[in-house]
Design a protein around this motif. Structure first.
Motif, PDB file in Angstrom:
ATOM      1  N   GLU A 111      -3.355   4.569   6.563  1.00 36.08           N
ATOM      2  CA  GLU A 111      -4.045   4.356   5.309  1.00 36.08           C
ATOM      3  C   GLU A 111      -5.495   3.924   5.517  1.00 36.08           C
ATOM      4  O   GLU A 111      -6.366   4.284   4.762  1.00 36.08           O
ATOM      5  CB  GLU A 111      -3.317   3.278   4.488  1.00 36.08           C
ATOM      6  CG  GLU A 111      -1.842   3.547   4.287  1.00 36.08           C
ATOM      7  CD  GLU A 111      -1.607   4.596   3.223  1.00 36.08           C
ATOM      8  OE1 GLU A 111      -1.812   5.791   3.521  1.00 36.08           O
ATOM      9  OE2 GLU A 111      -1.250   4.222   2.125  1.00 36.08           O
TER      10      GLU A 111
ATOM     11  N   ARG B 279      -4.252  13.940   2.467  1.00 36.46           N
ATOM     12  CA  ARG B 279      -3.157  12.997   2.256  1.00 36.46           C
ATOM     13  C   ARG B 279      -1.809  13.688   2.415  1.00 36.46           C
ATOM     14  O   ARG B 279      -1.553  14.726   1.829  1.00 36.46           O
ATOM     15  CB  ARG B 279      -3.291  12.371   0.861  1.00 36.46           C
ATOM     16  CG  ARG B 279      -2.224  11.362   0.516  1.00 36.46           C
ATOM     17  CD  ARG B 279      -2.649  10.506  -0.674  1.00 36.46           C
ATOM     18  NE  ARG B 279      -2.946  11.265  -1.871  1.00 36.46           N
ATOM     19  CZ  ARG B 279      -2.089  11.476  -2.872  1.00 36.46           C
ATOM     20  NH1 ARG B 279      -0.867  10.986  -2.803  1.00 36.46           N
ATOM     21  NH2 ARG B 279      -2.450  12.164  -3.933  1.00 36.46           N
TER      22      ARG B 279
ATOM     23  N   TRP C 224       2.148   9.042   1.762  1.00 33.66           N
ATOM     24  CA  TRP C 224       1.373   8.539   0.614  1.00 33.66           C
ATOM     25  C   TRP C 224       1.624   9.501  -0.538  1.00 33.66           C
ATOM     26  O   TRP C 224       0.836  10.397  -0.804  1.00 33.66           O
ATOM     27  CB  TRP C 224      -0.103   8.467   0.989  1.00 33.66           C
ATOM     28  CG  TRP C 224      -0.980   7.750  -0.001  1.00 33.66           C
ATOM     29  CD1 TRP C 224      -0.633   7.238  -1.211  1.00 33.66           C
ATOM     30  CD2 TRP C 224      -2.379   7.488   0.166  1.00 33.66           C
ATOM     31  NE1 TRP C 224      -1.718   6.661  -1.823  1.00 33.66           N
ATOM     32  CE2 TRP C 224      -2.800   6.793  -1.003  1.00 33.66           C
ATOM     33  CE3 TRP C 224      -3.302   7.765   1.160  1.00 33.66           C
ATOM     34  CZ2 TRP C 224      -4.128   6.386  -1.174  1.00 33.66           C
ATOM     35  CZ3 TRP C 224      -4.608   7.357   0.989  1.00 33.66           C
ATOM     36  CH2 TRP C 224      -5.024   6.667  -0.164  1.00 33.66           C
TER      37      TRP C 224
ATOM     38  N   ALA D  77      -2.662  11.885  -7.875  1.00 36.16           N
ATOM     39  CA  ALA D  77      -3.584  10.761  -8.059  1.00 36.16           C
ATOM     40  C   ALA D  77      -3.333  10.034  -9.374  1.00 36.16           C
ATOM     41  O   ALA D  77      -3.572   8.831  -9.475  1.00 36.16           O
ATOM     42  CB  ALA D  77      -5.027  11.259  -7.997  1.00 36.16           C
TER      43      ALA D  77
ATOM     44  N   TRP E   3       2.239   5.395  -9.549  1.00 38.11           N
ATOM     45  CA  TRP E   3       2.270   4.709  -8.255  1.00 38.11           C
ATOM     46  C   TRP E   3       0.922   4.723  -7.557  1.00 38.11           C
ATOM     47  O   TRP E   3       0.711   3.986  -6.596  1.00 38.11           O
ATOM     48  CB  TRP E   3       3.344   5.330  -7.359  1.00 38.11           C
ATOM     49  CG  TRP E   3       4.682   5.288  -8.008  1.00 38.11           C
ATOM     50  CD1 TRP E   3       5.410   6.339  -8.505  1.00 38.11           C
ATOM     51  CD2 TRP E   3       5.450   4.114  -8.304  1.00 38.11           C
ATOM     52  NE1 TRP E   3       6.577   5.890  -9.072  1.00 38.11           N
ATOM     53  CE2 TRP E   3       6.630   4.531  -8.967  1.00 38.11           C
ATOM     54  CE3 TRP E   3       5.255   2.750  -8.072  1.00 38.11           C
ATOM     55  CZ2 TRP E   3       7.619   3.634  -9.398  1.00 38.11           C
ATOM     56  CZ3 TRP E   3       6.220   1.854  -8.497  1.00 38.11           C
ATOM     57  CH2 TRP E   3       7.381   2.299  -9.155  1.00 38.11           C
ATOM     58  N   ASN E   4      -0.002   5.549  -8.018  1.00 37.72           N
ATOM     59  CA  ASN E   4      -1.344   5.615  -7.427  1.00 37.72           C
ATOM     60  C   ASN E   4      -2.442   5.191  -8.393  1.00 37.72           C
ATOM     61  O   ASN E   4      -3.606   5.092  -7.990  1.00 37.72           O
ATOM     62  CB  ASN E   4      -1.639   7.047  -6.949  1.00 37.72           C
ATOM     63  CG  ASN E   4      -0.852   7.424  -5.715  1.00 37.72           C
ATOM     64  OD1 ASN E   4      -0.634   6.598  -4.825  1.00 37.72           O
ATOM     65  ND2 ASN E   4      -0.390   8.668  -5.652  1.00 37.72           N
ATOM     66  N   HIS E   5      -2.102   4.948  -9.639  1.00 36.08           N
ATOM     67  CA  HIS E   5      -3.118   4.716 -10.661  1.00 36.08           C
ATOM     68  C   HIS E   5      -3.728   3.316 -10.535  1.00 36.08           C
ATOM     69  O   HIS E   5      -3.028   2.326 -10.625  1.00 36.08           O
ATOM     70  CB  HIS E   5      -2.505   4.882 -12.046  1.00 36.08           C
ATOM     71  CG  HIS E   5      -3.485   5.336 -13.073  1.00 36.08           C
ATOM     72  ND1 HIS E   5      -4.555   4.568 -13.483  1.00 36.08           N
ATOM     73  CD2 HIS E   5      -3.576   6.493 -13.766  1.00 36.08           C
ATOM     74  CE1 HIS E   5      -5.244   5.222 -14.380  1.00 36.08           C
ATOM     75  NE2 HIS E   5      -4.682   6.397 -14.581  1.00 36.08           N
TER      76      HIS E   5
ATOM     77  N   ARG F 113      -3.132   1.163  -0.830  1.00 33.28           N
ATOM     78  CA  ARG F 113      -3.883   1.878  -1.859  1.00 33.28           C
ATOM     79  C   ARG F 113      -2.959   2.477  -2.918  1.00 33.28           C
ATOM     80  O   ARG F 113      -3.145   3.618  -3.347  1.00 33.28           O
ATOM     81  CB  ARG F 113      -4.735   2.958  -1.216  1.00 33.28           C
ATOM     82  CG  ARG F 113      -5.800   2.398  -0.285  1.00 33.28           C
ATOM     83  CD  ARG F 113      -6.568   3.508   0.377  1.00 33.28           C
ATOM     84  NE  ARG F 113      -7.647   2.981   1.212  1.00 33.28           N
ATOM     85  CZ  ARG F 113      -8.436   3.734   1.976  1.00 33.28           C
ATOM     86  NH1 ARG F 113      -8.268   5.036   2.005  1.00 33.28           N
ATOM     87  NH2 ARG F 113      -9.377   3.183   2.698  1.00 33.28           N
ATOM     88  N   HIS F 114      -1.962   1.729  -3.314  1.00 38.11           N
ATOM     89  CA  HIS F 114      -1.045   2.200  -4.348  1.00 38.11           C
ATOM     90  C   HIS F 114      -0.381   0.995  -4.997  1.00 38.11           C
ATOM     91  O   HIS F 114      -0.458  -0.122  -4.482  1.00 38.11           O
ATOM     92  CB  HIS F 114       0.013   3.136  -3.744  1.00 38.11           C
ATOM     93  CG  HIS F 114       0.813   2.514  -2.633  1.00 38.11           C
ATOM     94  ND1 HIS F 114       1.850   1.627  -2.847  1.00 38.11           N
ATOM     95  CD2 HIS F 114       0.723   2.642  -1.277  1.00 38.11           C
ATOM     96  CE1 HIS F 114       2.374   1.254  -1.693  1.00 38.11           C
ATOM     97  NE2 HIS F 114       1.703   1.838  -0.725  1.00 38.11           N
TER      98      HIS F 114
ATOM     99  N   TYR G 214      -4.137  -2.308  -7.978  1.00 41.33           N
ATOM    100  CA  TYR G 214      -3.114  -1.361  -8.436  1.00 41.33           C
ATOM    101  C   TYR G 214      -1.925  -2.023  -9.130  1.00 41.33           C
ATOM    102  O   TYR G 214      -1.207  -1.369  -9.887  1.00 41.33           O
ATOM    103  CB  TYR G 214      -2.608  -0.521  -7.256  1.00 41.33           C
ATOM    104  CG  TYR G 214      -3.685   0.311  -6.618  1.00 41.33           C
ATOM    105  CD1 TYR G 214      -4.032   1.550  -7.149  1.00 41.33           C
ATOM    106  CD2 TYR G 214      -4.381  -0.145  -5.502  1.00 41.33           C
ATOM    107  CE1 TYR G 214      -5.031   2.319  -6.566  1.00 41.33           C
ATOM    108  CE2 TYR G 214      -5.384   0.616  -4.914  1.00 41.33           C
ATOM    109  CZ  TYR G 214      -5.702   1.848  -5.451  1.00 41.33           C
ATOM    110  OH  TYR G 214      -6.705   2.613  -4.881  1.00 41.33           O
TER     111      TYR G 214
ATOM    112  N   ALA H  36      -6.218   8.097  -5.439  1.00 40.70           N
ATOM    113  CA  ALA H  36      -5.783   8.656  -4.161  1.00 40.70           C
ATOM    114  C   ALA H  36      -6.499   9.987  -3.910  1.00 40.70           C
ATOM    115  O   ALA H  36      -6.775  10.740  -4.855  1.00 40.70           O
ATOM    116  CB  ALA H  36      -4.276   8.875  -4.164  1.00 40.70           C
TER     117      ALA H  36
END
Length: 402
Positions: A34, A64, A69, A73, A77-79, A239-240, A312, A396
């Motif tokens: 990551e 990615r 991951w 995006a 789970w990534n917002h 990053r999630h 996140y 992401a």
């Protein structure tokens, strides 16, 4: 841990034996890197005046791997959170144990031999064990599970609660709960609900397609939101969104005890959800407010978690059954985050701050500070995921689609 939905109300579950071929999260994928991923351009997060989420074509393809991951995006789970999100204080005091892991089993290895998963009947009866209650019923047929990998011993309690996600060749998930592999190599589980099948790690997880999963207290997935190998290490960054479990008596029973993106609460929510914060229901997105000073924390692993919470957030996915905050972490044939954590930082992840010493005590004290500062993102909805305003962190990067 007490959870609900399908696995605590067997009458609501249709158990289907299905011939499926899956993938196991294995050496072919490796641990995520990551910290080395390129920084994408920050984009708006939704909200009343925010523009649309970035399209995958906005950046080069191939940055990615969805196995390490996952999800688009704009997935929940990534917002990232919005800088104008409406926050409601929800301090959680971990009086029973400061921190424990909620280990989700992630299995992805297409080369593994196909094995049947057998049904068990122990439920969460402490007088029984998973392997001592195996029946001759095949719950699910032909899943690729590496020979020699087992989850026994090493789990917490006699009836471990592992939610499990197995990735299939079409990039969709099949989830089981609770899953276990006995010392003789027999894979066992109790529930395999049809609703827990078919969510795509390439296209799913978005507001209109959350996808059902094996966290029975919320109906959310075992795959998304799990802290992966390579993330909670020195120099790491998550990053999630995260997943957490908290004690049911701190959750509110208002409006049926749950909120989006959860589609249920624990089966006994009406009598066990005793919390006084109406916004803090199953499925709530938790965060740390902008005034929380991450740099004031004394330990790096706590700062990694605090940063992820500020950027996140973390979804409440189950009842921990005790006063604690448990973060979902990866365990699979490729490794175990709890082992990686101890090797990287020099002390165990789990413990009570009152019983710890040295660097672990400092870490657990930091985690307790985080728990007491938690807040609910009250305007986290399908229309405004992450709350209103401009994104506080990058979306992401684009997926490399195989």
């Amino acid at each position: 841990m007490r959870t609900a939905g399908p696995h605590t109300t067997p009458g609501r579950v249709t158990v289907v034996a299905a011939g499926v071929v899956g993938m196991l999260l294995g050496a072919s994928c490796g641990a995520p890197d990551e910290t080395g991923a390129p920084e994408p351009t920050t984009a708006p997060s939704g909200g009343p005046t925010a523009s649309a989420s970035p399209d995958a074509t906005d950046a080069p393809v191939g940055e990615r791997d969805a196995r390490t991951w996952p999800y688009p995006a704009d997935s929940i789970w990534n917002h990232p959170l919005g800088d104008e999100a409406s926050l409601v204080p929800f301090p959680v005091e971990p009086t029973d144990v400061t921190l424990v892991p909620e280990e989700d089993l992630l299995i992805i290895a297409p080369e593994a031999p196909l094995q049947d998963v057998y049904a068990t009947t122990a439920g969460w009866d402490p007088a029984q064990t998973r392997c001592g209650s195996v029946t001759d019923e095949v719950l699910v047929e032909d899943l690729p599970i590496p020979v020699g990998w087992t989850t026994d011993p090493g789990y917490d309690g006699t009836t471990p609660n592992q939610s499990t996600a197995i990735l299939l060749p079409d990039d969709t998930l099949l989830e089981l709960q609770p899953f276990h592999i006995c010392p003789d190599g027999t894979p066992v589980a109790q529930y395999a609900a049809p609703a827990w099948r078919g969510s795509s790690i390439i296209t799913g997880g978005v507001p209109g397609d959350i996808g059902g999963g094996a966290h029975g207290g919320s109906g959310l997935t075992a795959f998304g939101g799990t802290i992966r190998l390579g993330e909670w290490v020195p120099g790491g960054r998550i990053r999630h969104a995260l997943k957490v479990t908290v004690s049911g008596d701190e959750l509110s029973s208002s409006e049926g005890g749950f909120r989006w993106p959860a589609d249920r609460a624990d089966v006994d929510w009406a009598t066990t959800y005793l919390g006084s914060v109406p916004e803090a229901r199953m499925g709530a997105l938790l965060t740390l407010g902008p005034d929380f000073d991450v740099d004031a924390l004394s330990t790096e692993p706590a700062r990694i978690i605090a940063t992820a919470l500020q950027e996140y957030g973390a979804y409440v996915v189950d009842d921990a059954g005790r006063r604690t905050v448990a973060y979902s972490v990866e365990w699979g044939p490729q490794g175990r985050v709890t082992d990686e954590f101890e090797q990287a930082w020099g002390y165990p992840m789990a413990g009570r701050v009152s019983e710890a010493s040295g660097e672990q005590q400092g870490f657990l004290a930091d985690m307790e500070r985080i728990d007491l500062a938690l807040q609910v993102v009250d305007d986290n909805t399908a229309e405004t995921p992450g709350g209103a305003g401009t994104a506080l962190a990058p979306f992401a990067p684009p997926l490399a689609v195989s």
